[in-house]
Write a protein that holds these residues in place. Structure first.
Motif, PDB file in Angstrom:
ATOM      1  N   LEU A 186     -43.750   8.660  88.139  1.00  0.00           N
ATOM      2  CA  LEU A 186     -42.556   8.291  87.364  1.00  0.00           C
ATOM      3  C   LEU A 186     -42.617   8.889  85.961  1.00  0.00           C
ATOM      4  O   LEU A 186     -41.614   9.400  85.452  1.00  0.00           O
ATOM      5  N   GLY A 187     -43.778   8.847  85.342  1.00  0.00           N
ATOM      6  CA  GLY A 187     -43.939   9.446  84.013  1.00  0.00           C
ATOM      7  C   GLY A 187     -43.689  10.943  84.033  1.00  0.00           C
ATOM      8  O   GLY A 187     -43.076  11.493  83.103  1.00  0.00           O
ATOM      9  N   LEU A 188     -44.142  11.607  85.096  1.00  0.00           N
ATOM     10  CA  LEU A 188     -43.902  13.046  85.229  1.00  0.00           C
ATOM     11  C   LEU A 188     -42.414  13.337  85.362  1.00  0.00           C
ATOM     12  O   LEU A 188     -41.892  14.274  84.742  1.00  0.00           O
ATOM     13  N   LEU A 189     -41.712  12.517  86.154  1.00  0.00           N
ATOM     14  CA  LEU A 189     -40.268  12.699  86.311  1.00  0.00           C
ATOM     15  C   LEU A 189     -39.534  12.457  85.000  1.00  0.00           C
ATOM     16  O   LEU A 189     -38.613  13.203  84.640  1.00  0.00           O
ATOM     17  N   VAL A 190     -39.930  11.430  84.266  1.00  0.00           N
ATOM     18  CA  VAL A 190     -39.292  11.128  82.979  1.00  0.00           C
ATOM     19  C   VAL A 190     -39.497  12.279  81.999  1.00  0.00           C
ATOM     20  O   VAL A 190     -38.542  12.737  81.347  1.00  0.00           O
ATOM     21  N   ALA A 191     -40.736  12.756  81.878  1.00  0.00           N
ATOM     22  CA  ALA A 191     -41.029  13.856  80.952  1.00  0.00           C
ATOM     23  C   ALA A 191     -40.239  15.102  81.325  1.00  0.00           C
ATOM     24  O   ALA A 191     -39.671  15.789  80.463  1.00  0.00           O
ATOM     25  N   SER A 192     -40.173  15.405  82.629  1.00  0.00           N
ATOM     26  CA  SER A 192     -39.436  16.578  83.090  1.00  0.00           C
ATOM     27  C   SER A 192     -37.949  16.450  82.801  1.00  0.00           C
ATOM     28  O   SER A 192     -37.308  17.400  82.307  1.00  0.00           O
ATOM     29  N   THR A 193     -37.378  15.268  83.077  1.00  0.00           N
ATOM     30  CA  THR A 193     -35.938  15.069  82.889  1.00  0.00           C
ATOM     31  C   THR A 193     -35.558  15.139  81.411  1.00  0.00           C
ATOM     32  O   THR A 193     -34.537  15.746  81.052  1.00  0.00           O
ATOM     33  N   VAL A 194     -36.366  14.514  80.557  1.00  0.00           N
ATOM     34  CA  VAL A 194     -36.092  14.563  79.114  1.00  0.00           C
ATOM     35  C   VAL A 194     -36.127  16.005  78.628  1.00  0.00           C
ATOM     36  O   VAL A 194     -35.256  16.455  77.870  1.00  0.00           O
ATOM     37  N   PHE A 195     -37.146  16.759  79.074  1.00  0.00           N
ATOM     38  CA  PHE A 195     -37.246  18.165  78.673  1.00  0.00           C
ATOM     39  C   PHE A 195     -36.025  18.955  79.119  1.00  0.00           C
ATOM     40  O   PHE A 195     -35.445  19.724  78.340  1.00  0.00           O
ATOM     41  N   LEU A 196     -35.623  18.776  80.378  1.00  0.00           N
ATOM     42  CA  LEU A 196     -34.491  19.534  80.907  1.00  0.00           C
ATOM     43  C   LEU A 196     -33.187  19.189  80.188  1.00  0.00           C
ATOM     44  O   LEU A 196     -32.399  20.078  79.855  1.00  0.00           O
TER      45      LEU A 196
END
Length: 341
Positions: A186-196
């Motif tokens: 979940l943390g990986l998805l959050v970091a990726s989505t915020v970056f994108l």
């Protein structure tokens, strides 16, 4: 003689970007969605359901990053799944053979995938259309053949097993009901989505879209096609590689199946079903297709056909995908509330 007083001209607040959701509204919605997802393991008791959600998060990272290059950039990069596979094998080889710390190997998977994306950008800098598809597809096949041919190191078609997993101090992540891996994913998805989302809202993101919509005009205004295309592919590669590395750590194995057309078809379906150029659409479609596929596991060979039929129906009714369907539904609800108010 008195001077005529000009009538006051009513002023209106002009949105920074018409049609774009204000960032405050987006942040609130993002926080609510994150809270709901973070509470899911407390509601879902069985380990298998948590496993499905972890796979959803992995697929969502890969699909949303593919949407950056395919949807926003308009680059038909069919080597995107090769970046995921590079992350898988980078993590596996670095931890199993080199003995690198798993957390460092997780980050290294993203870095190595980014370097690979920059290298594959070089031969497609001046290409368009189907030629980009051919070169990037050839790149994916090349990477797979290298993995197979170097069987003494990579395990070839047999793959690698007993790949070291991640750790959290003395916590046993294998026997905790997948709680730790759930929150890491979940943390990986959050970091990726915020970056994108930050990227597509930035000037770089605006330049990427400008080149997609009218390449000749954008170049005439001083934009560099080479620079923008390289930035787009590199930006979509880092978290894709990290997702591959996390996948290897979670599954504790590496297989050439990650380079296959089956997985590529699934991820591409998520991008198209969710709605290209949305980021969130690919994430929503990852949930829908993965959960829907698991729910129809008993249908056997009928499952992919039913899934394909679902995608076709949605795309025919709402060409902009699930995001378009959600927007239409929300618009209908808002209009009804306005009429009853």
């Amino acid at each position: 003689m008195t001077d005529a007083v000009a009538p006051a001209i009513p002023t209106r607040a002009v949105p920074v970007s018409p049609g774009r959701t204000p960032w405050k509204h987006e942040a609130i919605g993002f926080a609510i969605a994150l809270l709901v997802l973070a509470l899911l393991p407390l509601v879902i008791g069985d380990t298998y359901s948590r496993h499905v959600l972890i796979m959803v998060f992995i697929y969502a990272v890969v699909a949303s990053n593919w949407d950056l290059s395919l949807g926003y950039g308009g680059v038909f990069n069919f080597g995107h799944l090769a970046l995921f596979g590079i992350g898988v094998y980078a993590y596996s080889l670095l931890t199993k053979l080199v003995g690198l710390d798993p957390w460092l190997a997780l980050f290294a998977g993203g870095v190595i995938a980014t370097v690979a994306a920059v290298l594959v950008t070089i031969p497609i800098l001046r290409l368009k259309g189907i030629y980009i598809i051919l070169v990037t597809f050839g790149f994916a096949q090349l990477v797979m053949q290298i993995v197979i041919s170097q069987s003494a190191i990579t395990g070839g078609t047999q793959g690698l097993v007993r790949v070291p997993g991640l750790y959290w101090f003395d916590h046993n992540m294998i026997r905790d009901g997948k709680f730790a891996y759930f929150y890491i994913a979940l943390g990986l998805l959050v970091a990726s989505t915020v970056f994108l989302r930050v990227f597509v809202r930035s000037r770089l993101g605006a330049g990427v879209v400008a080149l997609r919509d009218n390449e000749e005009y954008a170049i005439s205004r001083g934009m560099s096609l080479v620079r923008q295309r390289m930035i787009t592919l590199a930006a979509s590669a880092f978290f894709t590689g990290m997702a591959g590395a996390f996948y290897a750590a979670y599954q504790r194995n590496a297989s050439v199946d990650v380079f296959g057309m089956s997985l590529a078809t699934i991820i591409l379906s998520m991008v198209l079903l969710g709605g290209a150029s949305t980021i969130y659409g690919a994430i929503i479609a990852s949930f829908v297709l993965t959960v829907f596929g698991e729910a129809m596991a008993d249908f056997g060979a009928w499952r992919p056909m039913i899934t394909a039929l679902l995608i076709i129906v949605v795309m025919l009714v709402y060409p902009s995908g699930l995001v378009g369907m959600i927007r239409a539904g929300w618009g209908a609800i808002a209009a009804r509330m306005k009429r009853t108010a």
